[in-house]
Design a protein around this motif. Sequence first.
Motif, mmCIF file in Angstrom:
data_model
loop_
_atom_site.group_PDB
_atom_site.id
_atom_site.type_symbol
_atom_site.label_atom_id
_atom_site.label_comp_id
_atom_site.label_asym_id
_atom_site.label_seq_id
_atom_site.Cartn_x
_atom_site.Cartn_y
_atom_site.Cartn_z
ATOM 1 N N GLY A 278 -16.265 -7.882 25.579
ATOM 2 C CA GLY A 278 -16.699 -6.598 26.104
ATOM 3 C C GLY A 278 -16.892 -5.534 25.042
ATOM 4 N N ARG A 279 -16.702 -5.872 23.777
ATOM 5 C CA ARG A 279 -16.763 -4.873 22.706
ATOM 6 C C ARG A 279 -18.174 -4.809 22.112
ATOM 7 N NH1 ARG A 279 -11.720 -3.181 21.050
ATOM 8 N NH2 ARG A 279 -12.525 -2.601 19.000
ATOM 9 N N ARG A 280 -19.126 -4.535 22.955
ATOM 10 C CA ARG A 280 -20.512 -4.523 22.502
ATOM 11 C C ARG A 280 -20.761 -3.405 21.483
ATOM 12 N NH1 ARG A 280 -22.570 -8.283 26.048
ATOM 13 N NH2 ARG A 280 -22.328 -7.973 28.290
ATOM 14 N N GLY A 281 -20.245 -2.219 21.751
ATOM 15 C CA GLY A 281 -20.479 -1.098 20.845
ATOM 16 C C GLY A 281 -19.929 -1.344 19.453
ATOM 17 N N ALA A 282 -18.719 -1.902 19.367
ATOM 18 C CA ALA A 282 -18.116 -2.179 18.065
ATOM 19 C C ALA A 282 -18.913 -3.234 17.308
ATOM 20 C CB ALA A 282 -16.670 -2.632 18.247
ATOM 21 N N VAL A 283 -19.404 -4.253 18.013
ATOM 22 C CA VAL A 283 -20.211 -5.291 17.366
ATOM 23 C C VAL A 283 -21.477 -4.682 16.760
ATOM 24 C CG1 VAL A 283 -21.613 -7.348 17.799
ATOM 25 C CG2 VAL A 283 -19.327 -7.180 18.776
ATOM 26 N N VAL A 284 -22.153 -3.826 17.527
ATOM 27 C CA VAL A 284 -23.378 -3.189 17.034
ATOM 28 C C VAL A 284 -23.076 -2.307 15.822
ATOM 29 C CG1 VAL A 284 -25.187 -1.524 17.612
ATOM 30 C CG2 VAL A 284 -24.545 -3.282 19.261
ATOM 31 N N GLY A 285 -21.980 -1.540 15.887
ATOM 32 C CA GLY A 285 -21.647 -0.629 14.796
ATOM 33 C C GLY A 285 -21.334 -1.344 13.498
ATOM 34 N N TRP A 286 -20.451 -2.345 13.550
ATOM 35 C CA TRP A 286 -20.101 -3.070 12.327
ATOM 36 C C TRP A 286 -21.288 -3.873 11.804
ATOM 37 C CZ3 TRP A 286 -16.527 -1.310 9.568
ATOM 38 C CH2 TRP A 286 -15.326 -0.832 10.103
ATOM 39 N N GLY A 287 -22.121 -4.374 12.701
ATOM 40 C CA GLY A 287 -23.327 -5.077 12.255
ATOM 41 C C GLY A 287 -24.251 -4.169 11.467
ATOM 42 N N LEU A 288 -24.393 -2.919 11.918
ATOM 43 C CA LEU A 288 -25.244 -1.967 11.207
ATOM 44 C C LEU A 288 -24.672 -1.644 9.828
ATOM 45 C CD1 LEU A 288 -27.686 -0.102 11.144
ATOM 46 C CD2 LEU A 288 -26.315 1.642 12.307
#
Length: 427
Positions: free
Chosen positions: A95-105
Amino acid sequence: MDPLGDRVNRNGTPTVSDPSPGSEGGLALSGTRTLLLTTFTHVLVDGYGIGLSVLLALLFGRNGRFALVGLILSAYTLATAFAEPLWGRFSDATGRRGAVVGWGLVFASASFCAFGFVSPEGPWAGPLLILFALAAGAGAGTYHSVATALVNEVTSRENRGLVQGINNAGGSVGRTLFPLALAELAVVLGSPGWAVLPFAGAGVLLGLATVSAFPLASPRTFRAGTASPSPDGPMDRRFLARMVALSFLRTAFFVTAAGFLPTYLVAVRGLDERAMGTVMTLVMSTGILAQPLGGSLSDRLDRGRLLAGLLAGSGAAFAGSLLMEGLWSSVALLGISMFMVLMTFPLLFALMGDVVPGNRLGAATGLVTGAGGLAATLTQATVGVLAQRTSPVLVLLGLSALGVLSGWMAMGLRAPRSPGGRRALGS
């Protein structure tokens, strides 16, 4: 209080918030904040993708090294192809979609910055550029599967096409800004590396801000009257298989065409760096209007048929641009081609949100986008080798056929029906 406006239990699972006055009929505050973060992230992620192509044209365009350009582009696309379904599945589970997107960036930004400082004359230039392209692709691969699933989760079905269009317009802003800005800064500063640095720095800061804004699980419940999650129930495997095939053809066409355009303009059309950057900016700027328009139209028309017509038209216009002798008539057709294909991006993601069960949305979206990335990997490598050995124009003409074929594939998509038996709005 969760930054998205929904209360979160100690175990990280959200609880339902009370509806706020005036929130009916659109995105809640949580959805608006999510859309802003994903849209600005999209600016940088897609900017890096086209920026990589511009950097390669600056490094190798004058030498016409299509094969090496194709190999490096393939490395970037291959990494995104494998990363997208894996990160999508991870985000479904946690459920940690936002964190995945942030660290990926953050990771993609650092890798893109390193890419700019490699000397093309060095003995290890090729392997280093491939390595940094793989790293940047692995980071950028967190975006399309995870962020679009996040947007689908906070969007009503009736507005899903438009909202995905706004989100995807961020990518078009990135594709518009990066070519001219990178080319101009590289000329002024005398180094592609220094030209990349401001954009990479902005990406690191935005990525960390996104991680901070999503410290816990993404919301899976929504304010009353504001959002409808993707449907529950079994996966429609036939629909998913056709979407994979469609993405395979469309992405092979678009990503390869956009990736080779800067080198084509320098090596075949004979443009200098600034002129190439200007043309790329003009062509890619069409997506800023195209994506919200395509999404909005798809909320009112049959998404599948609209998708088919746009893709077939884009392939035909791209072929026409290659046959034009005059530069500006060719650029005009290129703009039409990119306008039409970019209109299709929100349609594809909205269709996924319409049909795919919510608990599988990240993985399924990653599978569809990853299949497209794998196709583009193969196509970029093939086009690079063939263009080096034969005629770049003839090879790119063959590429345009993939756009037409993807339109044919879209004709088979069937719009889902609402429980009452009528076609659901926007499908």
